[in-house]
Design a protein around this motif. Sequence first.
Motif, PDB file in Angstrom:
ATOM      1  N   ARG A  26       0.828  -1.204   0.000  1.00 19.56           N
ATOM      2  CA  ARG A  26       0.000   0.000   0.000  1.00 19.56           C
ATOM      3  C   ARG A  26       0.866   1.259   0.000  1.00 19.56           C
ATOM      4  N   GLN A  29       2.599   1.624  -3.455  1.00 17.64           N
ATOM      5  CA  GLN A  29       1.664   2.120  -4.458  1.00 17.64           C
ATOM      6  C   GLN A  29       1.536   3.634  -4.353  1.00 17.64           C
ATOM      7  N   ARG A  30       1.379   4.122  -3.139  1.00 15.60           N
ATOM      8  CA  ARG A  30       1.238   5.561  -2.917  1.00 15.60           C
ATOM      9  C   ARG A  30       2.491   6.315  -3.359  1.00 15.60           C
ATOM     10  N   VAL A  33       2.756   6.611  -7.292  1.00 16.99           N
ATOM     11  CA  VAL A  33       1.823   7.573  -7.876  1.00 16.99           C
ATOM     12  C   VAL A  33       2.211   9.003  -7.508  1.00 16.99           C
ATOM     13  N   PRO A  47      -3.389   4.628  -7.373  1.00 23.82           N
ATOM     14  CA  PRO A  47      -2.735   3.654  -6.494  1.00 23.82           C
ATOM     15  C   PRO A  47      -3.315   2.254  -6.598  1.00 23.82           C
ATOM     16  N   GLU A  50      -1.770  -0.032  -9.231  1.00 23.82           N
ATOM     17  CA  GLU A  50      -0.348  -0.329  -9.120  1.00 23.82           C
ATOM     18  C   GLU A  50      -0.079  -1.726  -8.557  1.00 23.82           C
TER      19      GLU A  50
END
Length: 210
Positions: A26, A29-30, A33, A47, A50
Motif C-alpha cells: 500500500r 503504491q502511494r 503515484v 494507487p 499499481e
Amino acid sequence: MQSGMDLGENVRVETCIGTAILPLLRDLQRLRVTVFRAWPYLYDGDPEQESAHLRAFVDSPLAAIVVAFGDGVPVGASTVLPLRDESADVRAPFEARGLDPTRFFYFGEAVLLPEWRGRGIGVAFFEQREAHARRVSDCDYTTFCAVERPADHPMRPPDAVGLEAFWRKRGYTPYPGLACTMSWKEVGQAAPSEHRLGFWIKSLRGAPLP
C-alpha cells in the motif's frame, strides 16, 4: 528483510524480498503515484492500479524492492529483477540487438519523496540493488531506462536538473540507440500516450560493455 544500512537522521534502507514486500504494498503504491506525478514522468496514476505491477516483485524469486524508511515509514523505493522476468516491451530492444537478457539485471523505478532527497538514499538504492544482483545471479550487467523529454517541453520546470551526472557517477553509460516505448496517461491528458525511455548500462563484474 534481507539486508540494510543506516544512513543516520532516522533513515534506514532495506532490501526486501518475497513475502516481506507484502505489508509494504500500500505504501509503495502511494509512493509510485505521488513521485511519478511530478516531472519528468507526469504520470497520472491510480494507487489501486499499481498492485499488479508491484506483485511481480513478490512473485519473481530473484527480485527485490529496496525501501527507504524515514522516521520508520516508507519514503522511497527502488526495484530490481532479472531482465528476463521483465515485460516484453522492456526486453525487446535487447533481443532486437542480439543482447541476451539473461546477462542483465534490470533496475526498475526509483522513487523518493522530495523532502528526503539529498541524504544519500539514491546512492544507497544503487548500491543495494547492485549487491542484490551480485548475490542472487551471475549476470554481467545492470541496466535501467529513463524517460526522454525534449528541452522545450512545455511542462519542464524552469529549475529542472537532470540525473545524468548522478548516473554517470554511479558508473552507468547511456546507450542512445537502445530504447523502449511505454504508454501511460499524463497529467492533463484524457488518454494514455507513448513515451520513449533510453537505457543505461553498467558492467557488474568487469565484463566489457556490449
